[in-house]
Design an enzyme around this catalytic site. Structure first.
Site, PDB file in Angstrom:
ATOM      1  N   ASP A 143      38.130  10.777  27.048  1.00  0.00           N
ATOM      2  CA  ASP A 143      38.668  12.098  26.685  1.00  0.00           C
ATOM      3  C   ASP A 143      39.378  12.748  27.873  1.00  0.00           C
ATOM      4  O   ASP A 143      39.006  12.525  29.028  1.00  0.00           O
ATOM      5  CB  ASP A 143      37.514  12.995  26.209  1.00  0.00           C
ATOM      6  CG  ASP A 143      38.016  14.213  25.450  1.00  0.00           C
ATOM      7  OD1 ASP A 143      39.167  14.196  24.963  1.00  0.00           O
ATOM      8  OD2 ASP A 143      37.254  15.192  25.340  1.00  0.00           O
ATOM      9  N   GLY A 146      45.154  14.620  26.980  1.00  0.00           N
ATOM     10  CA  GLY A 146      46.053  15.741  26.697  1.00  0.00           C
ATOM     11  C   GLY A 146      46.084  16.739  27.841  1.00  0.00           C
ATOM     12  O   GLY A 146      47.153  17.203  28.259  1.00  0.00           O
ATOM     13  N   TRP A 178      45.331  16.127  30.951  1.00  0.00           N
ATOM     14  CA  TRP A 178      45.978  15.473  32.096  1.00  0.00           C
ATOM     15  C   TRP A 178      47.494  15.668  32.006  1.00  0.00           C
ATOM     16  O   TRP A 178      48.147  16.007  32.999  1.00  0.00           O
ATOM     17  CB  TRP A 178      45.624  13.981  32.100  1.00  0.00           C
ATOM     18  CG  TRP A 178      46.156  13.209  33.266  1.00  0.00           C
ATOM     19  CD1 TRP A 178      45.519  12.938  34.443  1.00  0.00           C
ATOM     20  CD2 TRP A 178      47.458  12.610  33.353  1.00  0.00           C
ATOM     21  NE1 TRP A 178      46.341  12.196  35.265  1.00  0.00           N
ATOM     22  CE2 TRP A 178      47.541  11.984  34.623  1.00  0.00           C
ATOM     23  CE3 TRP A 178      48.569  12.522  32.509  1.00  0.00           C
ATOM     24  CZ2 TRP A 178      48.658  11.294  35.062  1.00  0.00           C
ATOM     25  CZ3 TRP A 178      49.704  11.835  32.949  1.00  0.00           C
ATOM     26  CH2 TRP A 178      49.735  11.240  34.204  1.00  0.00           C
ATOM     27  N   HIS A 227      48.307   9.863  27.041  1.00  0.00           N
ATOM     28  CA  HIS A 227      47.733   8.706  26.338  1.00  0.00           C
ATOM     29  C   HIS A 227      48.225   7.402  26.966  1.00  0.00           C
ATOM     30  O   HIS A 227      47.479   6.434  27.079  1.00  0.00           O
ATOM     31  CB  HIS A 227      48.075   8.748  24.850  1.00  0.00           C
ATOM     32  CG  HIS A 227      47.508   9.950  24.135  1.00  0.00           C
ATOM     33  ND1 HIS A 227      46.203  10.345  24.281  1.00  0.00           N
ATOM     34  CD2 HIS A 227      48.079  10.841  23.281  1.00  0.00           C
ATOM     35  CE1 HIS A 227      45.978  11.425  23.538  1.00  0.00           C
ATOM     36  NE2 HIS A 227      47.112  11.757  22.930  1.00  0.00           N
ATOM     37  N   ASN A 277      40.838  12.267  14.310  1.00  0.00           N
ATOM     38  CA  ASN A 277      42.078  12.458  15.075  1.00  0.00           C
ATOM     39  C   ASN A 277      43.337  12.416  14.198  1.00  0.00           C
ATOM     40  O   ASN A 277      44.421  12.794  14.645  1.00  0.00           O
ATOM     41  CB  ASN A 277      42.196  11.436  16.224  1.00  0.00           C
ATOM     42  CG  ASN A 277      41.258  11.715  17.389  1.00  0.00           C
ATOM     43  OD1 ASN A 277      40.770  10.803  18.042  1.00  0.00           O
ATOM     44  ND2 ASN A 277      40.998  12.993  17.690  1.00  0.00           N
ATOM     45  N   ARG A 304      31.055  10.074  28.708  1.00  0.00           N
ATOM     46  CA  ARG A 304      32.183  10.836  28.154  1.00  0.00           C
ATOM     47  C   ARG A 304      32.912  11.478  29.314  1.00  0.00           C
ATOM     48  O   ARG A 304      32.305  12.181  30.131  1.00  0.00           O
ATOM     49  CB  ARG A 304      31.738  11.902  27.163  1.00  0.00           C
ATOM     50  CG  ARG A 304      32.969  12.630  26.577  1.00  0.00           C
ATOM     51  CD  ARG A 304      32.643  13.606  25.487  1.00  0.00           C
ATOM     52  NE  ARG A 304      33.887  14.174  24.960  1.00  0.00           N
ATOM     53  CZ  ARG A 304      34.135  14.395  23.679  1.00  0.00           C
ATOM     54  NH1 ARG A 304      33.237  14.086  22.775  1.00  0.00           N
ATOM     55  NH2 ARG A 304      35.284  14.930  23.301  1.00  0.00           N
TER      56      ARG A 304
HETATM   57  C1  IPE Z   1      36.930  12.127  20.849  1.00  0.00           C
HETATM   58  O1  IPE Z   1      37.767  12.985  21.523  1.00  0.00           O
HETATM   59  C2  IPE Z   1      37.700  10.966  20.320  1.00  0.00           C
HETATM   60  C3  IPE Z   1      38.323  10.081  21.303  1.00  0.00           C
HETATM   61  C4  IPE Z   1      38.188  10.135  22.599  1.00  0.00           C
HETATM   62  C5  IPE Z   1      39.130   9.060  20.752  1.00  0.00           C
HETATM   63  P1  IPE Z   1      38.348  14.316  20.852  1.00  0.00           P
HETATM   64  O2  IPE Z   1      39.136  14.984  21.901  1.00  0.00           O
HETATM   65  O3  IPE Z   1      39.029  13.994  19.585  1.00  0.00           O
HETATM   66  O4  IPE Z   1      37.010  15.120  20.520  1.00  0.00           O
HETATM   67  P2  IPE Z   1      36.809  16.669  20.216  1.00  0.00           P
HETATM   68  O5  IPE Z   1      37.780  17.020  19.131  1.00  0.00           O
HETATM   69  O6  IPE Z   1      37.099  17.421  21.477  1.00  0.00           O
HETATM   70  O7  IPE Z   1      35.372  16.784  19.821  1.00  0.00           O
HETATM   71  C1  IPE Z   2      41.411  11.582  24.219  1.00  0.00           C
HETATM   72  O1  IPE Z   2      42.158  12.514  24.896  1.00  0.00           O
HETATM   73  C2  IPE Z   2      42.257  10.608  23.449  1.00  0.00           C
HETATM   74  C3  IPE Z   2      42.245  10.828  22.003  1.00  0.00           C
HETATM   75  C4  IPE Z   2      41.448  11.622  21.345  1.00  0.00           C
HETATM   76  C5  IPE Z   2      43.213  10.073  21.220  1.00  0.00           C
HETATM   77  P1  IPE Z   2      42.573  13.884  24.210  1.00  0.00           P
HETATM   78  O2  IPE Z   2      43.912  13.704  23.588  1.00  0.00           O
HETATM   79  O3  IPE Z   2      41.513  14.370  23.299  1.00  0.00           O
HETATM   80  O4  IPE Z   2      42.682  14.832  25.480  1.00  0.00           O
HETATM   81  P2  IPE Z   2      42.316  16.375  25.556  1.00  0.00           P
HETATM   82  O5  IPE Z   2      40.887  16.507  25.136  1.00  0.00           O
HETATM   83  O6  IPE Z   2      43.246  17.092  24.630  1.00  0.00           O
HETATM   84  O7  IPE Z   2      42.541  16.722  26.982  1.00  0.00           O
HETATM   85 MG    MG Z   3      39.908  15.590  23.590  1.00  0.00          MG
END
Ligand code: IPE
Ligand code: IPE
Ligand code: MG
Length: 238
Positions: A13, A16, A18, A30, A61, A174
């Site tokens: 996680d 986004g 980053w 990503h 997602n 995590r």
């Molecule tokens: C969990 O991350 C899923 C993955 C890392 C693929 P999210 O960013 O989707 O989780 P929430 O929405 O913050 O719980």
């Molecule tokens: C995890 O990173 C990857 C996916 C869920 C696909 P995020 O995209 O959730 O990153 P943040 O949480 O927005 O920083």
């Molecule tokens: Mg996330």
């Protein structure tokens, strides 16, 4: 390090955030995340971990903006093409774990080819969870048992889960500073040790993995027993 987890599972996680920190589009985060995963596999192999399961795209997602979802699917297709031959060269077995019915025929074929190519590899197992959710996994396992006319027991459910080919994770990490599972390996997390890292996934480096492994090595896993029982059992086996 005295005690290395056999199976590490990671919620990757923070991609986004980053990207946002750098005024880049989320998909750039990503992309960097794929690099971080490539590096992390190497580190895990080097540290003596045998199985790595990563959460790349959750059942939930799909509710992200359409361009992010399509970018992630494109990235998955590219990673399959580029990374699988390298993983195969390194004797690594790859599994795509999740509900595949949502994917295009060509992606589904890519999944099957990657698994068939690497099926005989023995040095390490990489499970990539895509369109995966712990609740989906439990439901599909129960449906499978019903279809086979088998009773819904813990043992039968365990065997019908999408991660039945590996032991349960010993350590779940995590990244990104959140302290929740977000529907990841709900069944298999029963006795996993949990570690939360503030590092954003694209920044996750050797020092961050080692911090988790060091912490894990200091934990006492009791599986319901008392501390004394665990100590006695381990001194008896020495
Ligand atoms: C969990 O991350 C899923 C993955 C890392 C693929 P999210 O960013 O989707 O989780 P929430 O929405 O913050 O719980
Ligand atoms: C995890 O990173 C990857 C996916 C869920 C696909 P995020 O995209 O959730 O990153 P943040 O949480 O927005 O920083
Ligand atoms: Mg996330």
């Amino acid at each position: 390090m005295s005690q290395i987890p056999l199976h590490v599972a990671i919620v990757m996680d923070g991609n986004g955030r980053w990207a946002k920190q750098r005024y880049l589009p989320r998909i750039a985060g990503h992309k960097k995340g794929v690099d971080a995963l490539r590096h992390c596999v190497k580190l895990c192999v080097d540290r003596g971990v045998r199985v790595l399961t990563v959460f790349a795209f959750s059942s939930e997602n799909w509710s992200r903006p359409a361009d992010e979802v399509s970018g992630l699917l494109e990235l998955l297709g590219m990673a399959l093409q580029r990374e699988v031959p390298k993983l195969h060269r390194d004797n690594i077995r790859v599994h795509l774990v999740g509900d595949r019915t949502a994917f295009s025929d060509s992606l589904q074929r890519g999944f099957e080819e990657a698994e068939a190519l690497t099926a005989g590899n023995t040095s390490f197992t990489l499970n990539v969870c895509f369109n995966y959710g712990g609740r989906w996994d439990m439901a599909q396992a129960a449906q499978r048992l019903v279809a086979q006319g088998l009773p819904i027991t813990e043992t039968n459910l365990q065997g019908a889960m999408s991660l039945a080919h590996v032991p349960d994770p010993d350590l779940i990490i995590r990244t990104g500073g959140e302290t929740r599972l977000s529907n990841f390996v709900l069944w298999q997390a029963a006795y996993a040790e949990l570690f939360f890292s503030d590092a954003l996934w694209p920044d996750f480096a050797a020092a961050d993995l080692d911090a988790a492994l060091t912490d894990f090595a200091q934990r006492q896993r009791r599986f319901g027993q008392t501390s004394e029982q665990v100590q006695n059992a381990s001194s008896a086996s020495r």
